[in-house]
Motif scaffolding. Sequence first.
Motif, short mmCIF file in Angstrom:
data_model
loop_
_atom_site.label_atom_id
_atom_site.label_comp_id
_atom_site.label_asym_id
_atom_site.label_seq_id
_atom_site.Cartn_x
_atom_site.Cartn_y
_atom_site.Cartn_z
N ALA A 140 0.85 -1.19 0.00
CA ALA A 140 0.00 0.00 0.00
C ALA A 140 0.88 1.24 0.00
CB ALA A 140 -0.92 0.00 1.22
N ASP A 141 0.50 2.27 -0.74
CA ASP A 141 1.27 3.51 -0.73
C ASP A 141 0.49 4.66 -0.10
OD1 ASP A 141 -0.53 3.52 -2.89
OD2 ASP A 141 0.69 4.90 -4.05
N GLN A 142 -0.80 4.43 0.25
CA GLN A 142 -1.61 5.43 0.93
C GLN A 142 -2.41 4.77 2.05
OE1 GLN A 142 -2.65 8.81 -2.44
NE2 GLN A 142 -4.13 7.20 -2.12
N MET A 143 -2.72 5.55 3.08
CA MET A 143 -3.59 5.10 4.16
C MET A 143 -4.70 6.13 4.36
SD MET A 143 -2.86 4.64 8.27
CE MET A 143 -1.86 3.16 8.15
N LEU A 144 -5.95 5.67 4.31
CA LEU A 144 -7.09 6.54 4.58
C LEU A 144 -7.60 6.19 5.97
CD1 LEU A 144 -9.08 8.69 3.63
CD2 LEU A 144 -10.50 6.85 2.66
N ILE A 145 -7.40 7.10 6.91
CA ILE A 145 -7.83 6.90 8.29
C ILE A 145 -9.25 7.45 8.40
CG2 ILE A 145 -7.32 7.38 10.70
CD1 ILE A 145 -4.42 8.00 9.78
N VAL A 146 -10.19 6.60 8.79
CA VAL A 146 -11.59 7.01 8.91
C VAL A 146 -11.93 7.15 10.39
CG1 VAL A 146 -13.98 6.48 8.32
CG2 VAL A 146 -12.13 5.77 6.80
N VAL A 147 -12.49 8.31 10.76
CA VAL A 147 -12.88 8.59 12.14
C VAL A 147 -14.21 9.32 12.12
CG1 VAL A 147 -11.58 10.75 12.16
CG2 VAL A 147 -12.12 9.63 14.32
N ALA A 148 -15.04 9.07 13.11
CA ALA A 148 -16.35 9.73 13.18
C ALA A 148 -16.27 10.99 14.03
CB ALA A 148 -17.39 8.78 13.77
N ALA A 149 -17.02 12.00 13.63
CA ALA A 149 -17.06 13.23 14.43
C ALA A 149 -17.79 12.99 15.75
CB ALA A 149 -17.74 14.35 13.64
N ALA A 150 -18.66 11.99 15.77
CA ALA A 150 -19.41 11.61 16.98
C ALA A 150 -20.01 10.24 16.76
CB ALA A 150 -20.51 12.63 17.28
N ASN A 151 -20.33 9.58 17.88
CA ASN A 151 -21.03 8.29 17.84
C ASN A 151 -20.33 7.25 16.96
OD1 ASN A 151 -23.13 6.52 18.55
ND2 ASN A 151 -24.28 7.03 16.69
N PRO A 152 -19.15 6.76 17.36
CA PRO A 152 -18.43 7.00 18.61
C PRO A 152 -17.59 8.28 18.55
CG PRO A 152 -17.24 5.41 17.30
CD PRO A 152 -18.51 5.70 16.55
N ASP A 168 6.04 4.97 9.66
CA ASP A 168 7.03 3.90 9.85
C ASP A 168 7.12 3.02 8.61
OD1 ASP A 168 8.79 2.15 11.58
OD2 ASP A 168 7.16 0.74 11.19
N ALA A 169 5.98 2.80 7.94
CA ALA A 169 5.94 1.94 6.76
C ALA A 169 6.24 2.69 5.47
CB ALA A 169 4.57 1.26 6.66
N GLY A 170 6.32 4.01 5.52
CA GLY A 170 6.54 4.78 4.31
C GLY A 170 5.27 4.95 3.50
N ILE A 171 4.12 5.01 4.19
CA ILE A 171 2.81 5.15 3.55
C ILE A 171 2.27 6.55 3.83
CG2 ILE A 171 0.45 4.27 3.50
CD1 ILE A 171 1.54 1.58 4.44
N ALA A 172 1.75 7.21 2.80
CA ALA A 172 1.22 8.57 2.94
C ALA A 172 -0.17 8.52 3.57
CB ALA A 172 1.16 9.26 1.59
N PRO A 173 -0.39 9.18 4.73
CA PRO A 173 -1.69 9.13 5.39
C PRO A 173 -2.65 10.22 4.93
CG PRO A 173 -0.12 10.20 6.82
CD PRO A 173 0.63 9.84 5.56
N MET A 174 -3.95 9.91 5.00
CA MET A 174 -5.03 10.86 4.76
C MET A 174 -6.08 10.62 5.83
SD MET A 174 -5.44 10.46 0.61
CE MET A 174 -5.76 8.70 0.74
N LEU A 175 -6.97 11.60 6.02
CA LEU A 175 -7.97 11.51 7.08
C LEU A 175 -9.35 11.81 6.52
CD1 LEU A 175 -8.46 11.12 10.15
CD2 LEU A 175 -8.12 13.59 10.41
#
Length: 354
Positions: A140-152, A168-175
């Motif tokens: 993988a060369d990208q990471m999409l981090i998914v988080v909720a604004a609420a609940n949870p 650490d893995a050399g992967i570009a993160p996104m949110l």
Amino acid sequence: MTDGTGSWWATDDDDDDEEYGDYDESSVRTRPNPKGNRPRSKQRPEHADAAIARVLGVDRGRYTVLVDEDTPGERQSIAARASELRRQAIVTGDRVAVVGDVTGEEGTLGRIVRIEPRTTLLRRSADDTDEVERVIVANADQMLIVVAAANPEPRTRLVDRYLVAAFDAGIAPMLCVTKTDLADPAPFLENFAGLDLPVFTSREDAIPVAEIKAVLVGHDTVVVGHSGVGKSTLVNAIVPGAKRATGHVNEVTGRGRHTSSSTVSLRVDDEEGRHGWVIDTPGVRSFGLGHVSTDSILKAFTDLAEIAEDCPRGCTHLPDAPDCAIVEAVEEGRLGETGRARLDSLQRLLTTLA
């Protein structure tokens, strides 16, 4: 020999010892292997004619692979692992060499004989004290981090851990922040203001599918997130027909229920015919970093890493570290309102590993 009376008498056969010589234990004939097997050789066939395939998913020792990707003969097939690879992890995203029947017809089974060189490895441990790493996704060369604004409620510390693992893995993160119709994501996003982090926001009636697809085409993107944040809902919107199971958040505990139980690669196409790959992972409530070094942690906080260049050699960046440039910058207010939170997150992770 005897003469019938029980006494011995000499014959010419007594000279046999002179003819055949003396025998010792080394003269005893070694019995062959009862199984008839030849000694094992360390040499293995090169399998030059093997088909190169992409691992799409793993299920109980069987691997779904995509053979001849991006060609008219592209097809999915099922394969098993060769015995010589039994101690090597084969994960979703791997490129592997497959021999045998790779036609993809029902009832056929190929054999994975080689793992091609990997560009990246996303790993985690059971907890921060466990140094045994578990490979989650390869290449993988990208990471999409998914988080909720609420609940949870959004967990800043968990996102920090994802960032550490990505850097650490050399992967570009996104949110991607989901459920923004339930709460304003701005206060949460302030924690990451110092990072060059692409951010997407989503609500139940307005998922920015085209915007997210635009950054997915041409890449292999691993999607991670806490249980119940809407990760599977997002993936289903991006990849029609994905049919990833979705769940609900427990109103009492505030925790999401695990729905996706496996890691799987899904092709995502845009309107122009380009495509990329989304690697959906099961939701987690913790992400151990026992395999990560302190240097890798600092890389995740790019805004602080730049300031750390002015720290004395061997600086731990912890509260009791003398002349720490990061601590001084925060105390002097040079990192703004989020500086304290960023430093606190960094120090929490460093203290845990220490």
